[in-house]
Design an enzyme around this catalytic site. Structure first.
Site, mmCIF file in Angstrom:
data_model
loop_
_atom_site.group_PDB
_atom_site.id
_atom_site.type_symbol
_atom_site.label_atom_id
_atom_site.label_comp_id
_atom_site.label_asym_id
_atom_site.label_seq_id
_atom_site.Cartn_x
_atom_site.Cartn_y
_atom_site.Cartn_z
ATOM 1 N N GLU A 253 0.828 -1.190 0.000
ATOM 2 C CA GLU A 253 0.000 0.000 0.000
ATOM 3 C C GLU A 253 0.878 1.263 0.000
ATOM 4 O OE1 GLU A 253 -3.400 0.586 -0.119
ATOM 5 O OE2 GLU A 253 -2.805 2.689 -0.071
ATOM 6 N N THR A 295 -6.265 1.779 -5.070
ATOM 7 C CA THR A 295 -5.756 0.402 -5.028
ATOM 8 C C THR A 295 -6.437 -0.480 -6.066
ATOM 9 O OG1 THR A 295 -5.588 0.682 -2.641
ATOM 10 C CG2 THR A 295 -5.178 -1.515 -3.498
ATOM 11 N N HIS A 411 -1.062 3.021 4.931
ATOM 12 C CA HIS A 411 -2.127 3.757 4.248
ATOM 13 C C HIS A 411 -2.270 5.123 4.914
ATOM 14 C CE1 HIS A 411 -6.102 4.837 2.739
ATOM 15 N NE2 HIS A 411 -6.027 3.836 1.879
ATOM 16 N N ASP A 470 0.882 0.009 -5.091
ATOM 17 C CA ASP A 470 -0.299 0.423 -5.839
ATOM 18 C C ASP A 470 -0.261 1.847 -6.387
ATOM 19 O OD1 ASP A 470 -0.522 1.466 -3.305
ATOM 20 O OD2 ASP A 470 -2.538 0.689 -2.895
ATOM 21 N N HIS A 471 0.152 2.800 -5.555
ATOM 22 C CA HIS A 471 0.062 4.203 -5.983
ATOM 23 C C HIS A 471 0.811 5.086 -5.003
ATOM 24 C CE1 HIS A 471 -2.828 4.396 -2.736
ATOM 25 N NE2 HIS A 471 -3.463 3.382 -3.282
HETATM 26 C C1 GP9 Z 1 -8.750 -0.888 0.854
HETATM 27 C C2 GP9 Z 1 -7.334 -0.691 0.519
HETATM 28 C C3 GP9 Z 1 -6.969 0.751 0.480
HETATM 29 O O1 GP9 Z 1 -9.160 -2.185 0.777
HETATM 30 O O2 GP9 Z 1 -7.031 -1.346 -0.633
HETATM 31 O O3 GP9 Z 1 -7.574 1.364 -0.567
HETATM 32 P P1 GP9 Z 1 -7.120 2.754 -1.170
HETATM 33 O O4 GP9 Z 1 -7.729 3.818 -0.332
HETATM 34 O O5 GP9 Z 1 -5.637 2.848 -1.162
HETATM 35 O O6 GP9 Z 1 -7.638 2.708 -2.537
HETATM 36 MN MN MN Z 2 -4.032 1.883 -1.877
#
Ligand code: GP9
Ligand code: MN
Length: 639
Positions: A253, A295, A411, A470-471
Site C-alpha cells: 500500500e 488500489t 495507508h 499500488d500508488h
Molecule cells: C482498501 C485498501 C486501500 O481495501 O485497498 O484502498 P485505497 O484507499 O488505497 O484505494
Molecule cells: Mn491503496
C-alpha cells in the site's frame, strides 16, 4: 402535547420511519461507526431522507395522502428488511447487478429462514403504528396551503443538501468513487444508495447497449501497430521461467519509489526492500497509473492491461463486463488458480464482485482473519499479522497458483503506535510525510517477515515473487516538505511526475544476483510481462502494455490526468519538459506522446464502456460470429 394529533401524518411518518431507519442501520446492520461525526451523519441521513420521501405526500389530496404514506412506509420497510437478509448472508447490500446474479439469489433462497430473527418485527413496528393512526384518524391529513408546501420543499431539499455536504466532508468524492457500499449506506442511507445504484447501472448499461463490436477492429489495428511487441528481448529473457511455478504478488500500500535507499536520521527507511532489490530484477523507472479507484485501479491495470476509467472506479462501475484478465488466461491455458488476500471488507472497491468477474478462485477477505482490536493499525489488521495469518491458508491453495497479497498498514494517514515504529519520524512541516516513513518501515518489515516465512515453508525457492506497490501516498499538498526531504528547492510539476514511481521487484527462483532495469515502464506492462514469464503466447490479446524485458517497447507511459512521460520529454502541468534535465521546452516536442496517449486512453475507455470484449474472440483475434448478446450472456452464466 395535547395537540399532538394536529400534526400532519406525513411528519409523524417521517419521524417514525426516520428513527426506525437509524435504529436498523445502527443496531441491525454491522456498520462501523467510529466517530461522533459519523454517528451524526447516520442520524441526519435517516431523518432527512425519510422527511424528503414523506413530504411528497403534501401534493396529494387528503384521502390519497394516507395511501401514499402507507405505501411509502411499506416500501421502505421491505427495502430495509430485504437488505438486512442479504447483509446477514453476504455482509453486503443489494444492487441491481446482484439481483440478476442467479447464484446470489439462489444462495439466499435456501437459507432465508435462518436469516430472520424474532427482533426483526421491530422493522415493521412503524408501519403497524401508521396503519393504526390512519384507521383511527389520529393524525391530520389536511390540504396544505401553497406557502406551507413551498416551505416543506425548501426544508426537504435543505435537509438533503445538508446530508450530502456532511457525507462529502466525511468522504470526499463519495459518489464518484463509490469506495464501499457500506460507506454509501452509512453516509446517505439505503434509499439514496439504491437510487445511486440504479442511476449508475443504467448509465453503464446504456453505453454498453450502443456498442456492437465493430469498434474493436480499429482498436486491434492500433494495438497491432503501436503496442504488440516482437519476441526480441533486451538482454534479459525471462520467457517461460515461471511456467508451472507459483506466483506470489505482494502489493504494498502507498509505497513510493523515492524512499528506496533513503534514510531518516541515519537509518534506512526500507532496509529489506533495499536488499531484496539486489537479488531481484528491480525496476526503478516504473510508474503507477491509477486514478480515482486507487488500489483497485492498480489491480485493474495489472490484471487487464487496460487503463483505469477517468471518472469512476472500474471495479465498481464495470464489474459485470467481460475481461480477458491474467487470471482467466492462466486458468484456461495453464490451469492456474488465482487467489487474493486482503484483510479488509470484501465489498471494499467491490472486490467481492469484481474478483469473480476477473476469475479469482477465492478471496480471503477480512472474514478469514482474526482481527483483535489490539492488532489493528490504521485501516485494519496490521501487515505483520496479516501475512502470518495468510500463511495458514497457503496450503489450501490449488497449485500452481497466482496469489495476490495486499497490505494495508502503510495507508494514509500513516499512523502507527510509537512502540511499533522502528525508525524516527521525519522532521518537516508535514505530519503526513513525517509519519509516512514509519509506516513504510513497518510494511518493509512485514514483507521481510513474510519472505522469511515463505523460505521456512520451502515456498520461496520455487516461486516467482513479485513485490510492487499500488500508488502514491504523498500528495502534492506536501510538496514543501517533500522538497526538503529530497534536498530540492521546490517540487515542480516535472518532479511531481517523477514522484509517481513505485517500486517493482521480480524475483525468479535461483536468480543469481539482482539487476536494476531503468526501462521507462508502468503498471500497464505488468500483464504482458507476467504472461511472457509464464510462456503464454497471447499474441491476439488486446492490452496496452509491453513486456518489461522486450526490446521494442512503446516509448511513453500515460496517466489518467493528461500527464505523459516519454523517453525524451515529459508533459505535465501544461508544460513540456525535457526528460533528464527537467527544462521546459517547446510544447510541440510533447505532441506525439500526448496524442498517442490520448488515443490509447480513449480506446481503453471504449473497450470498458462498450464491454467490447464480449464481441472478441481472443483465440483467433476475430469478432465472435454471432453478436447475440443474450446467448453469450447465458453461456457465460453456465460456465
Ligand atoms: C482498501 C485498501 C486501500 O481495501 O485497498 O484502498 P485505497 O484507499 O488505497 O484505494
Ligand atoms: Mn491503496
Amino acid at each position: 402535547m395535547k395537540n399532538i394529533n394536529r400534526l400532519p401524518l406525513f411528519i409523524v411518518a417521517s419521524l417514525l420511519v426516520g428513527l426506525k431507519s437509524y435504529v436498523v442501520y445502527r443496531f441491525y446492520f454491522d456498520l462501523s461507526i467510529e466517530t461522533t461525526f459519523q454517528e451524526i451523519i447516520l442520524i441526519t441521513n435517516s431523518l432527512v431522507i425519510s422527511f424528503f420521501l414523506f413530504s411528497i405526500a403534501i401534493w396529494f389530496k387528503p384521502n390519497k395522502q394516507k395511501w401514499f404514506i402507507l405505501i411509502t412506509a411499506t416500501v421502505i420497510s421491505i427495502l430495509l428488511f430485504a437488505n438486512l437478509m442479504y447483509y446477514r448472508n453476504f455482509t453486503d447490500f443489494v444492487t441491481i447487478p446482484t439481483l440478476f446474479q442467479v447464484n446470489n439469489a439462489g444462495d439466499l433462497g435456501s437459507s432465508v429462514l435462518s436469516l430472520v430473527y424474532f427482533t426483526d418485527i421491530l422493522l415493521f413496528l412503524d408501519l403497524i403504528l401508521l396503519i393504526v393512526f390512519v384507521k383511527k384518524s389520529q393524525f391530520s391529513l389536511p390540504t396544505f396551503s401553497k406557502v406551507f408546501k413551498r416551505r416543506v420543499v425548501v426544508v426537504a431539499l435543505a435537509g438533503l443538501a445538508l446530508n450530502f455536504t456532511l457525507a462529502q466532508i466525511e468522504r470526499p468524492q463519495l459518489f464518484q468513487r463509490g469506495f464501499d457500499r457500506e460507506y454509501l449506506v452509512k453516509n446517505v442511507g439505503l434509499p439514496v444508495f439504491h437510487v445511486y445504484d440504479i442511476v449508475m447501472t443504467t448509465a453503464t448499461q446504456s453505453k454498453r447497449l450502443f456498442a456492437d463490436g465493430e469498434e474493436i477492429g480499429e482498436i486491434d489495428d492500433y494495438v497491432n501497430e503501436n503496442v504488440r511487441d516482437d519476441e526480441e528481448k533486451e538482454g534479459v529473457d525471462l520467457t517461460g521461467v515461471a511456467e508451472g511455478k507459483n506466483i506470489i504478488y505482494i502489493a504494498m500500500e502507498s509505497m513510493q519509489e523515492f524512499i528506496i535507499d533513503e534514510k531518516v536520521n541515519g537509518k534506512e527507511i526500507t532496509p529489506f526492500l533495499n536488499d531484496f532489490k539486489e537479488e531481484s530484477y528491480y525496476f526503478d523507472n516504473f510508474y503507477h497509473q491509477t486514478a480515482l479507484g486507487k488500489t483497485s485501479d492498480h489491480e485493474f491495470i495489472l490484471d487487464n492491461g487496460l487503463y483505469p476509467l477517468p471518472n469512476s472506479a472500474a471495479f465498481f462501475t464495470h464489474a459485470q463486463n467481460e475481461y480477458n484478465s491474467v487470471q482467466k488466461i492462466i486458468k484456461d491455458e495453464l490451469d492456474y488458480s488465482s487467489y487474493a488476500f486482503h484483510a479488509n471488507n470484501g465489498s471494499f472497491w467491490n472486490r467481492n464482485v469484481m474478483y469473480d468477474t476477473l476469475g479469482y478462485e477465492k478471496f480471503y477477505d477480512k472474514e478469514f482473519y482474526e482481527v483483535k482490536e489490539e492488532d489493528v493499525i490504521g485501516w485494519g489488521l496490521n501487515d505483520k499479522d496479516f501475512f502470518t495469518q495468510s500463511l495458514d491458508h497457503l496450503d489450501e491453495l490449488k497449485e500452481p497458483y497466482y496469489a495476490k497479497f495486499i497490505t494495508l498498514t502503510h495507508h494514509f494517514p500513516f499512523e502507527i503506535p510509537e512502540e511499533e515504529a522502528s525508525i524516527d519520524k521525519y522532521d518537516s512541516e508535514s505530519t503526513t510525510l513525517n509519519q509516512y516513513m514509519q509506516t513504510a518501515r513497518y510494511t518493509d518489515e512485514a514483507v521481510e517477515q513474510f519472505i522469511g516465512q515463505l523460505k521456512d515453508e520451502g515456498i520461496y525457492e520455487d516461486s516467482i515473487i513479485i513485490v510492487g506497490a499500488d500508488h502514491y501516498g504523498i500528495s502534492s499538498y506536501h510538496n514543501k516538505s517533500m522538497a526538503k526531504f529530497l534536498g530540492k528547492e521546490e517540487i515542480t510539476p516535472y518532479d511531481e511526475v517523477k514522484l509517481q514511481k513505485v517500486p517493482l521487484m521480480i524475483h525468479v527462483p535461483g536468480q543469481d544476483g539482482g539487476k536494476t532495469q531503468s526501462t521507462l515502464s508502468g503498471q500497464i506492462d505488468f500483464k504482458p510481462t507476467l504472461l511472457n514469464m509464464l510462456g503464454v503466447n497471447n499474441e491476439k490479446d488486446i492490452m496496452f502494455g509491453n513486456d518489461l524485458f522486450a526490446d521494442d517497447r512503446k516509448d511513453f507511459i500515460t496517466f489518467r490526468d493528461g500527464r505523459v512521460v516519454g523517453e525524451d520529454y515529459i508533459y505535465a502541468g501544461g508544460n513540456c519538459y525535457e526528460n533528464g534535465s527537467g527544462e521546459i521546452v517547446e510544447e510541440t516536442n510533447c505532441s506525439d506522446i500526448q496524442e498517442q496517449s490520448e488515443q490509447e486512453l480513449n480506446y481503453s475507455d471504449e473497450i470498458i464502456y462498450g464491454d467490447l470484449f464480449r464481441f472478441y474472440d481472443f483465440e483467433n483475434g476475430e469478432l465472435v460470429e454471432e453478436l447475440d448478446d443474450e446467448e453469450s450472456e447465458s453461456d457465460s452464466e453456465n460456465e
